[in-house]
Scaffold this motif. Structure first.
Motif, PDB file in Angstrom:
ATOM      1  N   GLY A  60       0.821  -1.182   0.000  1.00 27.95           N
ATOM      2  CA  GLY A  60       0.000   0.000   0.000  1.00 27.95           C
ATOM      3  C   GLY A  60       0.857   1.234   0.000  1.00 27.95           C
ATOM      4  O   GLY A  60       2.053   1.181   0.151  1.00 27.95           O
ATOM      5  N   VAL A  61       0.232   2.376  -0.197  1.00 31.36           N
ATOM      6  CA  VAL A  61       0.911   3.651  -0.183  1.00 31.36           C
ATOM      7  C   VAL A  61       0.357   4.449   0.982  1.00 31.36           C
ATOM      8  O   VAL A  61      -0.847   4.658   1.071  1.00 31.36           O
ATOM      9  CB  VAL A  61       0.681   4.412  -1.505  1.00 31.36           C
ATOM     10  CG1 VAL A  61       1.345   5.768  -1.474  1.00 31.36           C
ATOM     11  CG2 VAL A  61       1.189   3.601  -2.682  1.00 31.36           C
ATOM     12  N   VAL A  62       1.219   4.866   1.909  1.00 30.89           N
ATOM     13  CA  VAL A  62       0.809   5.657   3.061  1.00 30.89           C
ATOM     14  C   VAL A  62       1.035   7.121   2.716  1.00 30.89           C
ATOM     15  O   VAL A  62       2.112   7.503   2.262  1.00 30.89           O
ATOM     16  CB  VAL A  62       1.606   5.267   4.322  1.00 30.89           C
ATOM     17  CG1 VAL A  62       1.204   6.138   5.493  1.00 30.89           C
ATOM     18  CG2 VAL A  62       1.380   3.797   4.637  1.00 30.89           C
ATOM     19  N   LEU A  63       0.018   7.946   2.926  1.00 33.98           N
ATOM     20  CA  LEU A  63       0.067   9.335   2.513  1.00 33.98           C
ATOM     21  C   LEU A  63       0.346  10.273   3.667  1.00 33.98           C
ATOM     22  O   LEU A  63      -0.138  10.055   4.767  1.00 33.98           O
ATOM     23  CB  LEU A  63      -1.285   9.723   1.894  1.00 33.98           C
ATOM     24  CG  LEU A  63      -1.768   8.824   0.768  1.00 33.98           C
ATOM     25  CD1 LEU A  63      -3.160   9.244   0.334  1.00 33.98           C
ATOM     26  CD2 LEU A  63      -0.814   8.889  -0.398  1.00 33.98           C
ATOM     27  N   VAL A  83       8.782  -3.125 -10.981  1.00 33.41           N
ATOM     28  CA  VAL A  83       8.721  -1.673 -10.844  1.00 33.41           C
ATOM     29  C   VAL A  83       8.680  -1.338  -9.359  1.00 33.41           C
ATOM     30  O   VAL A  83       7.881  -1.902  -8.609  1.00 33.41           O
ATOM     31  CB  VAL A  83       7.483  -1.091 -11.554  1.00 33.41           C
ATOM     32  CG1 VAL A  83       7.436   0.424 -11.418  1.00 33.41           C
ATOM     33  CG2 VAL A  83       7.454  -1.511 -13.023  1.00 33.41           C
ATOM     34  N   SER A  84       9.519  -0.416  -8.958  1.00 31.05           N
ATOM     35  CA  SER A  84       9.536   0.045  -7.570  1.00 31.05           C
ATOM     36  C   SER A  84       8.235   0.794  -7.271  1.00 31.05           C
ATOM     37  O   SER A  84       7.772   1.607  -8.073  1.00 31.05           O
ATOM     38  CB  SER A  84      10.738   0.967  -7.372  1.00 31.05           C
ATOM     39  OG  SER A  84      10.563   1.789  -6.250  1.00 31.05           O
ATOM     40  N   LYS A  85       7.661   0.548  -6.087  1.00 31.74           N
ATOM     41  CA  LYS A  85       6.474   1.306  -5.678  1.00 31.74           C
ATOM     42  C   LYS A  85       6.813   2.794  -5.584  1.00 31.74           C
ATOM     43  O   LYS A  85       5.970   3.640  -5.856  1.00 31.74           O
ATOM     44  CB  LYS A  85       5.938   0.798  -4.339  1.00 31.74           C
ATOM     45  CG  LYS A  85       5.217  -0.529  -4.441  1.00 31.74           C
ATOM     46  CD  LYS A  85       4.642  -0.896  -3.086  1.00 31.74           C
ATOM     47  CE  LYS A  85       3.954  -2.239  -3.114  1.00 31.74           C
ATOM     48  NZ  LYS A  85       3.430  -2.586  -1.767  1.00 31.74           N
ATOM     49  N   VAL A  87       4.653   5.870  -7.122  1.00 26.65           N
ATOM     50  CA  VAL A  87       4.252   7.018  -6.303  1.00 26.65           C
ATOM     51  C   VAL A  87       4.764   8.313  -6.937  1.00 26.65           C
ATOM     52  O   VAL A  87       4.039   9.308  -7.017  1.00 26.65           O
ATOM     53  CB  VAL A  87       4.775   6.865  -4.855  1.00 26.65           C
ATOM     54  CG1 VAL A  87       4.656   8.170  -4.087  1.00 26.65           C
ATOM     55  CG2 VAL A  87       4.035   5.746  -4.149  1.00 26.65           C
ATOM     56  N   ARG A  88       5.978   8.310  -7.427  1.00 27.25           N
ATOM     57  CA  ARG A  88       6.546   9.504  -8.068  1.00 27.25           C
ATOM     58  C   ARG A  88       5.711   9.904  -9.285  1.00 27.25           C
ATOM     59  O   ARG A  88       5.460  11.089  -9.528  1.00 27.25           O
ATOM     60  CB  ARG A  88       7.991   9.256  -8.485  1.00 27.25           C
ATOM     61  CG  ARG A  88       8.700  10.503  -9.021  1.00 27.25           C
ATOM     62  CD  ARG A  88      10.042  10.182  -9.645  1.00 27.25           C
ATOM     63  NE  ARG A  88       9.917   9.398 -10.859  1.00 27.25           N
ATOM     64  CZ  ARG A  88       9.520   9.889 -12.046  1.00 27.25           C
ATOM     65  NH1 ARG A  88       9.208  11.153 -12.171  1.00 27.25           N
ATOM     66  NH2 ARG A  88       9.435   9.108 -13.109  1.00 27.25           N
ATOM     67  N   VAL A  95       5.492   8.381   1.341  1.00 30.99           N
ATOM     68  CA  VAL A  95       6.180   7.308   2.061  1.00 30.99           C
ATOM     69  C   VAL A  95       5.526   6.007   1.615  1.00 30.99           C
ATOM     70  O   VAL A  95       4.314   5.861   1.698  1.00 30.99           O
ATOM     71  CB  VAL A  95       6.020   7.479   3.595  1.00 30.99           C
ATOM     72  CG1 VAL A  95       6.681   6.325   4.316  1.00 30.99           C
ATOM     73  CG2 VAL A  95       6.599   8.808   4.035  1.00 30.99           C
ATOM     74  N   VAL A  96       6.324   5.077   1.116  1.00 30.56           N
ATOM     75  CA  VAL A  96       5.784   3.794   0.676  1.00 30.56           C
ATOM     76  C   VAL A  96       5.872   2.822   1.820  1.00 30.56           C
ATOM     77  O   VAL A  96       6.933   2.591   2.381  1.00 30.56           O
ATOM     78  CB  VAL A  96       6.571   3.259  -0.552  1.00 30.56           C
ATOM     79  CG1 VAL A  96       6.038   1.908  -0.952  1.00 30.56           C
ATOM     80  CG2 VAL A  96       6.492   4.250  -1.687  1.00 30.56           C
TER      81      VAL A  96
END
Length: 164
Positions: free
Chosen positions: A1-4, A143-145, A149-150, A159-160
């Motif tokens: 997941g992606v933490v914002l 592919v890097s998370k 995100v970028r 922050v991943v």
């Protein structure tokens, strides 16, 4: 997941602490095909396919929160006819039909279609993307998370997380 991080005054992000990821596809027209020599026009499609990521809230009503710009997935090798892995007689077609837009040729096929995106089993900071190229070959790429995100949030310090 992606933490914002905190999104400040933007009400769309109120209460959102992680997002779900999707990938979309769209057609883009080759705008000056008629300017090409006739024998090259036959090889050039009327349209090219490009992709984009989108992020949406993980809770109903699953509001769209962000969308990346268009991108394409590159060739496995810069050498024509060499795509790595098991030899494929159709590999040569991927390099003979690169993506061309606005008088620029990109190092990717004119048609690619992402069909799979999954977190890498032994590396939660990476996803594996499965896609087809020019309806001839299939590829997998890691592919890097952080890269995703970028692309989605170029102006934020994301922050991943390492959790699923």
């Amino acid at each position: 997941g992606v933490v914002l991080p905190s999104a400040g005054e933007d009400k769309n992000w109120e209460g959102v602490d992680s997002v779900l990821l999707g990938v979309g596809h769209t057609l883009v027209k080759y705008y000056n095909k008629k300017k090409l020599p006739e024998k090259e026009q036959v090889l050039m499609p009327d349209t090219n396919y490009v992709s984009f990521f989108y992020a949406f809230d993980s809770r109903p009503p699953f509001q769209l929160l962000a969308r990346s710009g268009y991108f394409c997935l590159g060739f496995a090798s810069p050498s024509k006819g060499v795509e790595g892995g098991t030899p494929n007689p159709r590999a040569v077609l991927t390099h003979h039909r690169p993506l061309q837009q606005h008088n620029e040729t990109f190092a990717c096929s004119q048609i690619h279609y992402i069909s799979t995106i999954i977190e890498k089993e032994d590396d939660p900071s990476t996803v594996v993307v499965g896609y087809g190229m020019n309806d001839c070959m299939a590829r997998l790429v890691e592919v890097s998370k952080r890269e995703i995100v970028r692309l989605l949030f170029p102006d934020w310090g994301m922050v991943v997380s390492t959790s699923s």
